[in-house]
Scaffold this motif. Structure first.
Motif, PDB file in Angstrom:
ATOM      1  N   MET A  48      28.776  -1.435 -15.134  1.00  0.00           N
ATOM      2  CA  MET A  48      29.635  -0.280 -14.924  1.00  0.00           C
ATOM      3  C   MET A  48      30.981  -0.748 -14.386  1.00  0.00           C
ATOM      4  N   GLY A  49      32.011   0.081 -14.564  1.00  0.00           N
ATOM      5  CA  GLY A  49      33.338  -0.265 -14.081  1.00  0.00           C
ATOM      6  C   GLY A  49      33.416  -0.308 -12.571  1.00  0.00           C
ATOM      7  N   SER A  50      32.622   0.522 -11.896  1.00  0.00           N
ATOM      8  CA  SER A  50      32.564   0.542 -10.440  1.00  0.00           C
ATOM      9  C   SER A  50      31.148   0.886 -10.011  1.00  0.00           C
ATOM     10  N   VAL A 154      22.982   6.719 -12.051  1.00  0.00           N
ATOM     11  CA  VAL A 154      24.378   6.878 -11.612  1.00  0.00           C
ATOM     12  C   VAL A 154      25.357   6.749 -12.776  1.00  0.00           C
ATOM     13  N   MET A 155      25.046   5.904 -13.752  1.00  0.00           N
ATOM     14  CA  MET A 155      26.006   5.663 -14.829  1.00  0.00           C
ATOM     15  C   MET A 155      26.325   6.946 -15.612  1.00  0.00           C
ATOM     16  N   HIS A 156      25.373   7.883 -15.702  1.00  0.00           N
ATOM     17  CA  HIS A 156      25.645   9.150 -16.382  1.00  0.00           C
ATOM     18  C   HIS A 156      26.672   9.970 -15.608  1.00  0.00           C
ATOM     19  N   MET A 157      26.552   9.982 -14.271  1.00  0.00           N
ATOM     20  CA  MET A 157      27.460  10.788 -13.462  1.00  0.00           C
ATOM     21  C   MET A 157      28.850  10.173 -13.389  1.00  0.00           C
ATOM     22  N   LEU A 158      28.950   8.852 -13.582  1.00  0.00           N
ATOM     23  CA  LEU A 158      30.264   8.220 -13.679  1.00  0.00           C
ATOM     24  C   LEU A 158      30.888   8.452 -15.054  1.00  0.00           C
ATOM     25  N   GLU A 159      30.039   8.600 -16.050  1.00  0.00           N
ATOM     26  CA  GLU A 159      30.525   8.790 -17.418  1.00  0.00           C
ATOM     27  C   GLU A 159      31.223  10.128 -17.597  1.00  0.00           C
ATOM     28  N   SER A 160      30.720  11.184 -16.904  1.00  0.00           N
ATOM     29  CA  SER A 160      31.313  12.513 -17.040  1.00  0.00           C
ATOM     30  C   SER A 160      31.296  13.231 -15.695  1.00  0.00           C
ATOM     31  N   PHE A 205      15.041  22.444 -18.865  1.00  0.00           N
ATOM     32  CA  PHE A 205      14.330  23.426 -18.043  1.00  0.00           C
ATOM     33  C   PHE A 205      14.278  22.993 -16.586  1.00  0.00           C
ATOM     34  N   THR A 206      13.966  21.724 -16.355  1.00  0.00           N
ATOM     35  CA  THR A 206      13.923  21.253 -14.979  1.00  0.00           C
ATOM     36  C   THR A 206      14.087  19.745 -14.906  1.00  0.00           C
ATOM     37  N   ILE A 207      14.776  19.302 -13.868  1.00  0.00           N
ATOM     38  CA  ILE A 207      14.736  17.896 -13.536  1.00  0.00           C
ATOM     39  C   ILE A 207      13.334  17.575 -13.031  1.00  0.00           C
ATOM     40  N   SER A 208      12.987  16.309 -12.959  1.00  0.00           N
ATOM     41  CA  SER A 208      11.709  15.917 -12.389  1.00  0.00           C
ATOM     42  C   SER A 208      11.879  15.780 -10.885  1.00  0.00           C
ATOM     43  N   GLY A 209      11.146  16.595 -10.115  1.00  0.00           N
ATOM     44  CA  GLY A 209      11.298  16.578  -8.674  1.00  0.00           C
ATOM     45  C   GLY A 209      10.961  15.245  -8.041  1.00  0.00           C
ATOM     46  N   VAL A 210      10.178  14.409  -8.737  1.00  0.00           N
ATOM     47  CA  VAL A 210       9.757  13.135  -8.174  1.00  0.00           C
ATOM     48  C   VAL A 210      10.815  12.055  -8.336  1.00  0.00           C
ATOM     49  N   ILE A 211      11.759  12.209  -9.292  1.00  0.00           N
ATOM     50  CA  ILE A 211      12.799  11.211  -9.504  1.00  0.00           C
ATOM     51  C   ILE A 211      14.009  11.874 -10.168  1.00  0.00           C
ATOM     52  N   ALA A 212      15.102  11.971  -9.435  1.00  0.00           N
ATOM     53  CA  ALA A 212      16.314  12.587  -9.974  1.00  0.00           C
ATOM     54  C   ALA A 212      17.526  12.109  -9.196  1.00  0.00           C
ATOM     55  N   GLY A 213      18.643  11.990  -9.906  1.00  0.00           N
ATOM     56  CA  GLY A 213      19.918  11.677  -9.275  1.00  0.00           C
ATOM     57  C   GLY A 213      20.787  12.922  -9.234  1.00  0.00           C
ATOM     58  N   PHE A 214      21.602  13.064  -8.172  1.00  0.00           N
ATOM     59  CA  PHE A 214      22.443  14.243  -8.000  1.00  0.00           C
ATOM     60  C   PHE A 214      23.859  13.853  -7.594  1.00  0.00           C
ATOM     61  N   ARG A 215      24.816  14.664  -8.010  1.00  0.00           N
ATOM     62  CA  ARG A 215      26.178  14.602  -7.509  1.00  0.00           C
ATOM     63  C   ARG A 215      26.259  15.573  -6.329  1.00  0.00           C
ATOM     64  N   LYS A 216      26.618  15.071  -5.149  1.00  0.00           N
ATOM     65  CA  LYS A 216      26.562  15.913  -3.956  1.00  0.00           C
ATOM     66  C   LYS A 216      27.548  17.076  -4.019  1.00  0.00           C
ATOM     67  N   SER A 217      28.702  16.885  -4.616  1.00  0.00           N
ATOM     68  CA  SER A 217      29.676  17.980  -4.722  1.00  0.00           C
ATOM     69  C   SER A 217      29.136  19.121  -5.573  1.00  0.00           C
ATOM     70  N   ALA A 218      28.313  18.810  -6.576  1.00  0.00           N
ATOM     71  CA  ALA A 218      27.688  19.856  -7.389  1.00  0.00           C
ATOM     72  C   ALA A 218      26.640  20.611  -6.579  1.00  0.00           C
ATOM     73  N   LEU A 219      25.854  19.888  -5.787  1.00  0.00           N
ATOM     74  CA  LEU A 219      24.887  20.542  -4.912  1.00  0.00           C
ATOM     75  C   LEU A 219      25.592  21.443  -3.905  1.00  0.00           C
ATOM     76  N   HIS A 220      26.709  20.972  -3.361  1.00  0.00           N
ATOM     77  CA  HIS A 220      27.478  21.790  -2.420  1.00  0.00           C
ATOM     78  C   HIS A 220      27.997  23.057  -3.100  1.00  0.00           C
ATOM     79  N   ASP A 221      28.349  22.939  -4.365  1.00  0.00           N
ATOM     80  CA  ASP A 221      28.877  24.070  -5.125  1.00  0.00           C
ATOM     81  C   ASP A 221      27.862  25.204  -5.229  1.00  0.00           C
ATOM     82  N   ILE A 222      26.574  24.870  -5.291  1.00  0.00           N
ATOM     83  CA  ILE A 222      25.538  25.904  -5.442  1.00  0.00           C
ATOM     84  C   ILE A 222      24.804  26.189  -4.133  1.00  0.00           C
ATOM     85  N   GLY A 223      25.191  25.514  -3.045  1.00  0.00           N
ATOM     86  CA  GLY A 223      24.524  25.768  -1.765  1.00  0.00           C
ATOM     87  C   GLY A 223      23.269  24.957  -1.541  1.00  0.00           C
TER      88      GLY A 223
END
Length: 416
Positions: A48-50, A154-160, A205-223
């Motif tokens: 990845m670039g960073s 992480v590479m998906h969240m850096l991509e877009s 329909f759903t992420i897998s609760g046992v393994i998932a990556g998140f962008r914190k700003s998106a989580l903050h956006d929805i509470g």
């Protein structure tokens, strides 16, 4: 019109699984040809670039038997910049003591202790707010994360910048019983293909609760995560996508998990999953009717149709039983539950689905084919279990009082 009602019931019972299998297979093939075929065979991910800092989050409740192994795999991530936050959520065993002991062994580890059982969603919230990173990778307290999983997510969240979450690829660790072997095939031939197909038509329909990556700003956006939903993973997935964030599936992000290997444990787990689906449909159904939410319509329609199918099957079985006790009119009489040519067609389609999933999934587990010997039993187990849990879950969701905190209930983790 004599018999038309009976024919409608039987036709729906036959055509729904047939059509959905064809959709899942075609979606899985399209996903493979578009994305997976171009990737190397389960080796080091592309550079990845960073490499931004990532927080690995593990909420724990009574995980004393597993937590050391889980933390060791998190600490072994092949990624340059990460921290680990473990949340001891009111455990009554020695989970908290073990986590405190691990602080000396793993300098990147931080531990948050909650005095009482607050539920997984609250544990995730606490860790997210304490995190120093924009990106989170969340795993369960009994899961073993593959060394490269963090980078694959992480590479998906850096991509877009529109990607809010990426769901990984859970793999079954415990396979000592027939139920364990059946679930190995289920996670690849059913769950894996469904996620691939949903990724193709735009919403998952759903992420897998046992393994998932998140962008914190998106989580903050929805509470962040709601604490009153029995399945926080389904709820957060719907709310993110209804806010027009994107969710992706990354099959290379492997995570080895423990699953129930008793009928009682499997029933409780699947009932919770079914109730979670009903809860989000009831809570967000009216909002989904807006034109702006049209990209969620296929996901909602798929779940609603599966719910109707379960009740359709219940009506068929009820009519069959009643027909043996009282004289029913021909339009309502179901003579037999034994499959005829319909069952042969569904069986062939099911075997074809297993074959396609095997060809796609062997990239991630080379010897997975030996588990498909047991999959001949899967359609019967899967359809009966899903039908029963869906029927029971809907009234549970309807009767549940809004605002009731969803707290931890220790699951059946199989025979080991």
């Amino acid at each position: 019109m004599n018999g038309s009602f009976q024919h409608a019931l039987l036709d729906f019972a036959f055509f729904y699984p047939l059509i959905m299998s064809l959709i899942w297979m075609s979606g899985g093939v399209i996903y493979f040809l578009r994305w997976e075929r171009k990737e190397p065979q389960r080796v080091k991910p592309p550079a990845m670039g960073s490499y931004p800092m990532v927080t690995l989050v593990v909420p724990c409740h009574n995980e004393g038997e597993q937590v050391r192994e889980t933390i060791a795999h998190l600490a072994g991530q092949i990624y340059p910049d990460f921290e680990i936050i473990a949340v001891n959520d009111g455990s009554t065993d020695d989970t908290g003591e073990q986590l405190d002991q691990l602080l000396e062994q793993y300098p990147k580890l931080r531990v948050i202790h909650l005095a009482s059982n607050q539920g997984k969603a609250m544990g995730l919230r606490a860790a997210a707010l304490a995190s120093r990173a924009e990106f989170l990778v969340c795993v369960d307290g009994d899961a073993l994360l593959d060394s490269y999983a963090t980078q694959w997510l992480v590479m998906h969240m850096l991509e877009s910048p529109r990607v809010a979450a990426v769901t990984g690829n859970p793999r079954i660790r415990n396979r000592s019983t027939l139920l364990g072997k059946l679930q190995v095939g289920e996670f690849s031939s059913i769950i894996g293909l469904i996620k691939r197909a949903q990724r193709v038509y735009g919403r998952i329909f759903t992420i897998s609760g046992v393994i998932a990556g998140f962008r914190k700003s998106a989580l903050h956006d929805i509470g962040y995560w709601n604490t009153d939903m029995v399945t926080e993973d389904i709820d957060v997935s719907w709310r993110l996508q209804m806010r027009h964030w994107e969710i992706r599936y990354e099959p290379n992000a492997l995570c080895w998990i423990l699953m129930p290997e008793t009928l009682r444990g499997l029933w409780k787990q699947r009932l919770r999953w079914a109730q979670g689906g009903s809860e989000v449909l009831l809570r967000y159904g009216l909002r989904l009717m807006r034109w702006r939410q049209r990209r969620m319509w296929p996901v909602a329609a798929e779940y609603l149709t599966s719910l109707l199918w379960s009740y359709d099957m219940a009506v068929i079985v009820t009519l069959w039983l009643l027909g043996h006790m009282i004289a029913l009119p021909p339009a309502l009489r179901v003579d037999s539950l034994l499959p005829e040519w319909h069952g042969v067609v569904l069986g062939v389609i099911c075997l074809l689905q297993f074959l396609i999933s095997l060809l796609v999934d062997r990239r991630y587990e080379t010897r997975i084919g030996r588990n498909y010997y047991w999959m001949i039993w899967y359609p019967l187990v899967y359809w009966i279990l899903n039908t029963a849990t869906s029927i029971v879950a809907l009234p549970k969701a309807l009767l549940k009082r809004k605002g009731t905190r969803a707290v931890w209930v220790s699951p059946d983790r199989g025979v080991r």
